[in-house]
Enzyme design. Structure first.
Site, PDB file in Angstrom:
ATOM      1  N   ASN A   4      -7.325 -35.014  55.570  1.00  0.00           N
ATOM      2  CA  ASN A   4      -8.496 -35.887  55.457  1.00  0.00           C
ATOM      3  C   ASN A   4      -8.500 -36.693  54.164  1.00  0.00           C
ATOM      4  OD1 ASN A   4      -8.891 -33.726  53.810  1.00  0.00           O
ATOM      5  ND2 ASN A   4     -11.013 -33.369  54.391  1.00  0.00           N
ATOM      6  N   HIS A  27     -15.142 -30.528  45.259  1.00  0.00           N
ATOM      7  CA  HIS A  27     -15.924 -29.826  46.282  1.00  0.00           C
ATOM      8  C   HIS A  27     -15.216 -28.599  46.869  1.00  0.00           C
ATOM      9  CE1 HIS A  27     -14.596 -33.553  48.736  1.00  0.00           C
ATOM     10  NE2 HIS A  27     -13.728 -32.623  48.973  1.00  0.00           N
ATOM     11  N   ASN A  28     -14.196 -28.108  46.173  1.00  0.00           N
ATOM     12  CA  ASN A  28     -13.561 -26.837  46.549  1.00  0.00           C
ATOM     13  C   ASN A  28     -13.228 -26.091  45.271  1.00  0.00           C
ATOM     14  OD1 ASN A  28     -13.548 -27.305  49.274  1.00  0.00           O
ATOM     15  ND2 ASN A  28     -11.326 -27.356  49.501  1.00  0.00           N
ATOM     16  N   GLY A  56     -17.728 -38.524  50.502  1.00  0.00           N
ATOM     17  CA  GLY A  56     -16.794 -39.356  51.239  1.00  0.00           C
ATOM     18  C   GLY A  56     -17.062 -39.220  52.731  1.00  0.00           C
ATOM     19  N   HIS A  74     -20.663 -32.151  51.106  1.00  0.00           N
ATOM     20  CA  HIS A  74     -19.458 -32.756  50.530  1.00  0.00           C
ATOM     21  C   HIS A  74     -18.908 -33.892  51.371  1.00  0.00           C
ATOM     22  CE1 HIS A  74     -17.011 -30.841  53.549  1.00  0.00           C
ATOM     23  NE2 HIS A  74     -15.895 -31.211  52.974  1.00  0.00           N
TER      24      HIS A  74
END
Lengths: 226, 506
Positions: B227, B354-355, B403, B429
Site C-alpha cells: 500500500n 502509524h506502526n 493517507g 491511520h
C-alpha cells in the site's frame, strides 16, 4: 518625622525650625499657638486664650477642642500625627492665600544616587499595595479556596503552594476568564521562547552541515522492482 | 476462541453512542479491561458483518474478526484503560490493524508484542508542501510523475540510488534522521517537523540480526510495494484555516507531495526474528494469551528489551528511508521546475508513524503513568500544548496525516484534548482494508482499476500493474467515512483535504 516638621515649618516661615523638638511638650504647645496666631487664625484673638496659656494643665483640653473645631481627621491620633496634619493644613491655607505666587514654583529634580535600574521582569515591578493587585488576589483566593489574610502576598504564596502540589482546581464558569487569560498569555510567551530556541538549534545544525554534508546519489545503483 | 451464535455474541457488544461501541468483558476469555471501537453506520455494518461471517459454522482459518482481536488484546497482561479500535480497524496478525493498546511500565507483568506494532515497523506518512499551484503542475504532471518514478525506485526487490555501505547503515540505524541530516540529505527544519524528531534514542543496531541488515541495506531510499506510494496532491478543501495556515497550507489548489512508506524488508525481518524469541519467552514466563499470534514478552525481560531496541533501530531505518525519498522528491521537483527546493518552499509539514510502540506519559484514572503505547495502524494525535509536538504546532495540535488509497483523497487532521483522554492520543491511520488482498485479486481487474484512475485525471506509474487491484479503492473502506468518524467522536479534528493528481506505486 521631625525632619518633615522641619521642612514644613521652614516653608511656613517659622523663626526657629532647625531646633524644634516635637518631643518637648512646651515647644510643641508653642508651635501650635504660633500656627494659630500667624497662619491658621481659625479663632478670634480672644478665643485663643486656652491655647495661649501653654503652661496650664487644661491646655490639652483646649487643644483637643481646637482640633475638633478644625475637623482634624488626626484628632484621635498621637501628638505627632496631630501636629503633622495641622502643619499641612496651615500650608494649604498659606498656599490658598497666595496661589499666584506659589503656582509657578518648580521643584528641581534631584539627582538620583542609585542608577535607574529598569527590571525586565514585569513581576519585579508589581505594586503589592495596589488595590487592583489586592482585588485580583482576593478573586483568585476565592476560586482556589484560600482563606482571608490581611497581607495579599501571604495569600499569593498560599495559592502558589496549592497550585504546585494539588491538581489545578476547576475554575467556576463565571470566573474562568480570570484564570484563562493570564494562562493563555503565559503559554504564548512560552511558545515564543521555544520558537527562538528551536531556531537557534536549527542554525547550529545548519552550521554543522556545512562541514559534514555531502549528499550523493548514484543512479546506476537504482533498480525498479516488479 | 469461544464459539457462540452471532446473536449471543452481540450481547457482549453495546452501542454507547452513535459512534462508539463497547466490548464487554467476557466476549473473549480473561479480558483485563473492556474494549471499545469507533464506527459510523457504514463502518459499523462492515465490522458486524465480519463478526457474523466468522460465526458461521465451519469458518476456520484466516484472521479472527477485528472485534475479536480487540478483545483478545484486552486480555493481555498489564493493559490499562481500554483496548481501542479506531474507525479503520481490520484484521491483522494478532492485533487488528487500527488497534491501540497501552501497557503499564510499572507493572512487572506488562508485555510488549511485535504483533501490536506490525511487520512494517514505523510505517508512516510524510507530507511536503510546495508554493506551486495546480495550474503550474497540471500541464507537466506526466513528466513530473515520471521524474519521481525515476528518482524513487519502487516495487518488490527495488534498490535505492543513495550509495551506502554496511557502516553507513549501522550509523543510520543508530542515528535515524540525524544521519540524514549529517550527510546533508535533509534540512534542519525537517527534523523539527517529525515525530520523535526522527530518531528513537534507544535504538541499538547490535540487537538487529545480520539477515535484517542484509535485507535492509540496498532498500534504503526505496518506496516498496503493497500500500506504499508517493503522490502529488492538491489542497482540495480547508476546514480549519488557522491550523492549515500554521502548516503553510494557505490556499485551495496548493500542491503537496505525500510519501507513505516504512522500514521495508528490514522492519519485517526484525519483527519475524522477535516473534521467534518471544515464543520461547512466553513458555519460560508462562504468559498465556488467547491467540498464538499475540506472541509477546514482558517489557523488562531480555527479549522484551531486545525487541524494543531493534524496533527502535527499524523505526530509525524508516525515517532515514522517508528522508532519502524527501531528498529525491526535492531533486525531481527542482529539475522539473529549474528552481531550488528552497525556492519551491518544499518544507516537511509533518511526518507521522502509524506502526510503532512508544513509551509515553498519560493520565490513567487521575494518575500520571508511564505507559508503553502500541499503535498498529493508528496515528499518534497529541493535543495543543503537548510538550512532545513541535513548537509550530503548539497552538493547533499535532498534524495527523491520513493517507487515502490510490486515487482517493487524503486528509490532514489535528490532535485534540479529547483524543488524549479517550484514546491515549491516538487516531485512525488511513482507509483500512475492506477486502483481503486475495479477494481483491479475484474480484477486480487491474485494467479497470488503471482506466478508472486515468478517467479521474490521475497520472499513475506502477512497477507491477498486475498487483494494482490489491490496492484499488474498492478494496478499502471509504477514507472519508473513517476521517469523519474520528472528527465526530472528537479524537482528532479535520483540517485539510487533499486529492491526488499523480501516483507512483510499487
Amino acid at each position: 518625622m521631625s525632619n518633615m516638621f522641619k521642612l514644613k515649618l521652614t516653608a511656613l516661615g517659622h523663626p526657629n525650625p532647625e531646633n524644634f523638638n516635637c518631643e518637648d511638650e512646651k515647644e510643641y504647645r508653642s508651635v501650635i499657638l504660633w500656627l494659630e496666631d500667624q497662619k491658621i487664625r481659625h479663632y478670634k484673638i480672644e478665643e485663643r486664650e486656652g491655647l495661649r496659656d501653654i503652661d496650664a494643665d487644661n491646655w490639652a483640653e483646649a487643644y483637643d477642642a481646637y482640633q475638633r473645631d478644625l475637623v482634624s481627621p488626626a484628632a484621635d491620633g498621637n501628638l505627632n500625627e496631630q501636629l503633622s496634619w495641622i502643619l499641612s493644613y496651615a500650608i494649604r491655607l498659606e498656599y490658598a492665600d497666595n496661589v499666584e505666587k506659589y503656582k509657578n514654583a518648580k521643584v528641581e529634580e534631584q539627582k538620583k544616587a542609585a542608577p535607574n535600574v529598569v527590571s525586565s521582569n514585569p513581576l519585579d515591578n508589581l505594586d503589592f499595595s495596589n488595590p487592583a493587585f489586592k482585588a485580583g488576589v482576593e478573586r483568585v483566593s476565592t476560586i482556589v479556596g484560600v482563606g482571608p489574610h490581611s497581607d495579599p502576598k501571604i495569600r499569593l504564596a498560599a495559592i502558589a503552594k496549592i497550585l504546585k502540589t494539588a491538581p489545578h482546581p476547576e475554575p467556576p464558569k463565571t470566573e474562568a476568564n480570570i484564570i484563562q487569560q493570564p494562562a493563555d498569555v503565559l503559554k504564548l510567551l512560552f511558545v515564543q521562547d521555544l520558537r527562538n530556541l528551536q531556531t537557534k538549534i536549527n542554525e547550529a545544525l545548519v552550521a554543522v552541515q556545512t562541514v559534514t554534508a555531502d549528499p550523493r546519489t548514484d543512479t546506476k545503483l537504482g533498480q525498479v522492482g516488479r | 476462541m469461544v464459539v457462540r451464535q452471532y446473536n449471543e455474541e452481540l450481547k457482549y457488544l453495546e452501542k454507547v453512542n452513535p459512534y462508539c461501541w463497547k466490548i464487554k468483558k467476557g466476549f473473549q476469555p480473561n479480558m483485563n479491561v473492556e474494549g471499545v471501537f469507533y464506527v459510523n453506520n457504514t463502518l459499523e455494518k462492515l465490522m458486524l458483518d465480519e463478526l457474523r461471517n466468522a460465526c458461521r459454522p465451519g469458518m476456520t482459518g484466516g484472521f479472527l474478526p477485528g472485534v475479536k482481536q480487540i478483545a483478545n488484546v484486552a486480555a493481555l497482561p498489564g493493559i490499562v484503560g481500554r483496548s481501542v479500535g479506531l474507525p479503520d480497524v481490520h484484521s491483522g496478525y494478532g492485533f487488528a490493524i487500527g488497534n491501540m493498546a497501552a501497557f503499564d511500565l510499572s507493572d512487572p507483568k506488562s508485555i510488549v508484542s511485535p504483533g501490536g506494532v506490525g511487520f512494517d515497523i514505523n510505517c508512516g506518512v510524510r507530507l511536503l508542501r510546495t508554493n506551486l499551484h495546480e495550474k503550474d503542475v497540471q500541464p507537466i504532471k506526466e513528466q513530473l510523475a515520471q521524474s519521481l518514478f525515476d528518482h524513487i525506485p519502487v516495487g518488490v526487490g527495488s534498490k535505492g540510488i543513495i550509495p551506502m555501505n554496511a557502516r553507513d547503515l549501522e550509523e543510520a540505524l543508530e542515528m535515524g534522521m540525524d544521519w540524514s541530516l549529517r550527510e546533508g540529505y535533509v534540512w534542519a527544519e525537517d527534523k523539527e517537523h517529525c515525530e520523535e524528531y526522527g530518531r528513537m534514542l534507544n535504538a541499538d543496531p547490535s540487537k538487529v540480526s545480520l539477515r535484517a541488515k542484509k535485507r535492509g541495506l540496498p532498500q534504503l531510499g526505496t518506496l516498496g510495494a503493497g500500500n506504499h506510494y508517493a503522490e502529488i496532491q492538491i489542497v482540495d478543501e480547508i476546514y480549519d484555516k488557522y491550523a492549515a495556515g500554521k502548516m503553510g497550507l494557505e490556499r485551495i489548489g496548493q500542491v503537496c507531495v505525500m510519501i507513505h512508506s516504512g522500514s521495508r524488508g528490514f522492519g519485517h525481518q526484525v519483527a519475524t526474528d522477535a516473534l521467534v524469541q518471544m515464543e520461547k519467552a512466553m513458555k519460560r514466563d508462562k504468559i498465556e494469551t488467547n491467540d498464538r499470534q499475540l506472541a509477546c514478552a514482558r517489557i523488562n525481560s531480555a527479549e522484551g528489551q531486545d525487541y524494543l531496541k531493534a524496533m527502535a533501530a527499524a523505526a530509525n531505518f524508516a525515517w532515514v528511508n522517508r528522508s532519502s525519498m524527501t531528498f529525491l522528491t526535492r531533486q525531481a521537483f527542482a529539475k522539473q521546475f529549474k528552481m531550488a527546493p528552497d525556492d519551491l518552499d518544499m518544507h516537511v509539514i509533518y511526518d507521522v508513524s502509524h506502526n510503532v510502540a512508544k513509551i509515553e506519559e498519560h493520565i490513567v484514572d487521575g494518575k500520571l503513568k508511564t505507559l508503553l503505547v502500541h499503535r498498529k495502524g493508528s496515528t499518534r494525535a497529541f493535543p495543543p500544548h503537548h510538550p512532545l509536538i513541535p513548537v509550530d504546532y503548539q497552538l493547533t495540535g499535532q498534524p495527523v496525516l491520513i493517507g487515502g488509497t490510490m486515487g482517493t483523497c487524503s486528509y490532514v487532521l489535528t490532535g485534540t484534548h479529547q483524543g488524549m483522554t479517550e484514546t491515549f492520543g491516538s487516531t485512525c491511520h488511513g482507509a483500512g482494508r475492506a477486502l483481503s488482498r486475495a479477494k481483491s485479486r479475484r474480484n477486480l481487474d487491474y485494467k479497470d482499476v488503471l482506466n478508472k484512475l486515468e478517467s479521474l485525471g490521475i497520472s499513475i506509474r506502477v512497477a507491477s500493474p498486475k498487483l494494482v487491484m490489491e490496492e484499488a479503492p474498492d478494496s478499502y473502506k471509504n477514507v472519508t467515512d473513517v476521517v469523519n468518524t474520528c472528527h465526530a467522536v472528537g479524537i482528532s479534528k479535520k483540517t485539510v483535504k487533499l486529492r491526488p493528481i499523480a501516483v507512483i506505486k510499487g
